[in-house]
Design an enzyme around this catalytic site. Structure first.
Site, PDB file in Angstrom:
ATOM      1  N   ASP A 353      32.360  42.908  37.685  1.00 41.83           N
ATOM      2  CA  ASP A 353      33.479  42.032  38.038  1.00 41.83           C
ATOM      3  C   ASP A 353      33.103  41.079  39.170  1.00 41.83           C
ATOM      4  O   ASP A 353      32.198  41.352  39.952  1.00 41.83           O
ATOM      5  CB  ASP A 353      34.686  42.868  38.459  1.00 41.83           C
ATOM      6  CG  ASP A 353      34.400  43.734  39.683  1.00 41.83           C
ATOM      7  OD1 ASP A 353      33.313  44.345  39.718  1.00 41.83           O
ATOM      8  OD2 ASP A 353      35.240  43.794  40.591  1.00 41.83           O
ATOM      9  N   GLU A 354      33.827  39.987  39.256  1.00 34.71           N
ATOM     10  CA  GLU A 354      33.791  39.058  40.388  1.00 34.71           C
ATOM     11  C   GLU A 354      32.372  38.662  40.794  1.00 34.71           C
ATOM     12  O   GLU A 354      32.059  38.534  41.980  1.00 34.71           O
ATOM     13  CB  GLU A 354      34.552  39.653  41.578  1.00 34.71           C
ATOM     14  CG  GLU A 354      36.024  39.847  41.270  1.00 34.71           C
ATOM     15  CD  GLU A 354      36.796  40.545  42.369  1.00 34.71           C
ATOM     16  OE1 GLU A 354      37.969  40.183  42.584  1.00 34.71           O
ATOM     17  OE2 GLU A 354      36.238  41.456  43.016  1.00 34.71           O
ATOM     18  N   ALA A 355      31.510  38.419  39.805  1.00 26.15           N
ATOM     19  CA  ALA A 355      30.134  37.996  40.069  1.00 26.15           C
ATOM     20  C   ALA A 355      30.090  36.473  40.200  1.00 26.15           C
ATOM     21  O   ALA A 355      29.375  35.780  39.464  1.00 26.15           O
ATOM     22  CB  ALA A 355      29.206  38.491  38.960  1.00 26.15           C
TER      23      ALA A 355
END
Length: 553
Positions: A353-355
């Site tokens: 997530d949230e890369a």
């Protein structure tokens, strides 16, 4: 126990409400005439020491047939277990350990046959019970829990606990009587995956604190315990081949506290303890973002070869592993190998997530390699739903954490992956992220996904939540609790309760039982039980909590 006066004073205790009529729960497969009546708030207020009506538990059971004589636990009661199964004996000892402090009774556990007492039995007669279902029958002289597998017996024991008066949960001697109403119920889960997640990275939680939450989660028949073990703020598990991950990367937390990490023996103790409560640990190593603790520990993991400082803030999306370096894939292989060796469960969660600081090409490359490593070590891939933006391997599970503001395109990407065989665990942030604030006055928690009161948390259907998704793609439900603002068990209590039981019901109970108006009354009846268990919960004004006597310990 530290009292959070600021938080608690902002959380109003609802006035008891008198409801004029009794409501009936119609459980799946049971006629209205056979359903257990739902007690009103007035009933709950006046009979806090009385046994619960047979169907008045959380999660709601699949079918209920009340009637007949009640059963009472006395000083002569024995817990009778199948003599051939050491596992059943351990469940019996667990039950005795719960009941002895409050009842004061010896409650010996015996494998001698007999028609009296509390009886725990394994039987393969009813295939519909599956691996986790059970039946409970209460009548004059005995209460009998029967299951095909020990997990079912353990879940049945949790039901028995709720059917007894709330003060049975106290840690000191209480006044009885200890009666269970007469009748029978048959119960089995709706979904195979029913989980809770604890973030131990933003703030570190001790083994004792983790075990406490495991016990709370197990009460509501959940079967997965997801540990978020790595993030920008801290690395929380020892890795022999990369020792600085824990000793340096685990040396702080949000706000600059001392942090901490689990030795391998401590992690194995958490896994063992969870297994004794029929919870499978799902360890998460978040990749390729949320990796600042690792990057700070080893300069060679950074593209420029320079280690960043440790991070104690709460921003996301700024860190990334380096896709161009071979050492990145050595690191991933070593970490997953060592975590897999410690973890008997099926899943390894690889985050995803949230890369925001990773290009799409680099993201796809790293996640492809990480998935291959998980398979190499005999585990099933699990990742946050952004994994569907790469190429999920066959059998992978995507955990959806979107919310109402998630774009239609992102939702469709998840739905398309589900159509192609990716299974889904649903954790919508504006429903079951337990760290979301209840209202504007809630001191703890965050609100980026919105304010999440108890009704909103409960009132949705996993089968229909994601449009254009095959219902059979939904593997289950998980309720995460993130710890940017949470520092100890008291903080977990007030944010998880009373929302955690609702998430558990979404995963366990038949869709036919799902109804807010009846659920809020069953939830209200848990209030005195929370208090007896030492849980200082949020008194939502949406729930008609009964008046409670002063705590007896």
């Amino acid at each position: 126990m530290r009292l959070h006066t600021a938080q608690r004073s902002a959380l109003p205790r609802a006035l008891p409400r008198i409801l004029g009529s009794l409501l009936l729960v119609t459980a799946a497969g049971v006629s209205t005439a056979c359903a257990a009546p739902v007690a009103s708030a007035a009933d709950s207020r006046s009979v806090t020491g009385a046994p619960r009506p047979l169907g008045q538990i959380v999660p709601a059971p699949a079918s209920v047939r009340p009637g007949g004589s009640p059963y009472s636990i006395t000083g002569a009661t024995r817990i009778r277990v199948d003599g051939a199964s050491g596992e059943v004996r351990r469940i019996g000892e667990y039950l005795a350990g719960v009941l002895r402090p409050s009842t004061g009774y010896a409650l010996p556990v015996t494998d001698r046959e007999g028609g009296d007492g509390i009886r725990l039995r394994l039987s393969t007669r009813d295939p519909k019970l599956g691996a986790e279902g059970y039946t409970l029958t209460s009548g004059h002289g005995s209460v009998t829990i029967t299951a095909r597998k020990p997990a079912g017996l353990f879940h049945g024991v949790q039901t028995l606990r709720q059917l007894l008066p709330a003060q049975v949960e106290a840690g000191s001697l209480q006044k009885g009587p200890w009666s269970v109403v007469g009748g029978s119920l048959t119960d089995a889960p709706r979904y195979a995956y029913r989980g809770a997640m604890l973030d131990v990275s933003r703030h570190f939680f001790s083994v004792t604190e983790v075990k406490r939450y495991i016990d709370q989660v197990a009460l509501y028949k959940m079967n997965k315990f997801h540990l978020h073990l790595s993030d920008d703020q801290g690395w929380r598990i020892a890795v022999d081949s990369w020792p600085r991950l824990a000793t340096y990367g685990g040396s702080t937390e949000v706000g600059g506290g001392p942090g901490g990490y689990y030795t391998k023996s401590e992690y194995k103790e958490i896994v063992r303890y969870a297994a004794s409560r029929y919870l499978e640990v799902v360890p998460e190593i978040d990749l390729p973002g949320h990796t600042n603790a690792a990057l700070a520990s080893y300069a060679e993991l950074n593209c420029d070869g320079v280690a960043p400082p440790l991070y104690t803030g709460t921003k996301v999306g700024f860190s990334s592993l380096c896709a161009a370096k071979d050492v990145t894939y050595d690191f991933i292989d070593d970490v997953i190998r060592e975590v897999a060796e410690l973890t008997p469960g099926k899943y390894i969660h690889i985050g995803g997530d949230e890369a925001h600081s990773t290009s799409h090409e680099d993201y796809a490359r790293i996640m492809e390699q990480a998935q291959a490593v998980v398979g190499k070590y005999g585990k099933t891939v699990m990742g946050w739903h952004q994994l569907t933006g790469a190429t999920p391997v066959k059998g992978a599970v995507a955990q959806y954490w979107g919310y109402d503001k998630t774009s239609a395109a992102d939702r469709q990407k998840v739905a398309d992956a589900a159509k192609n065989g990716t299974r889904l665990v649903l954790s919508p942030a504006d429903r079951v992220y337990l760290d979301m604030k209840y209202n504007e006055q809630t001191e703890l928690g965050l609100k980026w996904a919105g304010l999440v009161e108890v009704q909103r948390s409960y009132d949705w259907d996993p089968a229909t939540y994601l449009a254009d998704t095959p219902p059979d793609a939904v593997l289950g439900v998980e309720a995460p609790i993130w710890s940017e603002t949470l520092t100890d068990s008291d903080d977990i209590d007030v944010m998880a309760f009373p929302r955690l039981p609702g998430a558990a019901e979404l995963g366990w109970s038949p869709a036919a039982t799902h109804d807010w108006d009846t659920y809020k009354l069953r939830l209200a009846a848990l209030g005195p039980r929370f208090t007896a268990q030492g849980i200082d919960y949020y008194r939502s004004p949406q729930v008609p909590w009964p008046a409670e006597p002063a705590s007896a310990g």
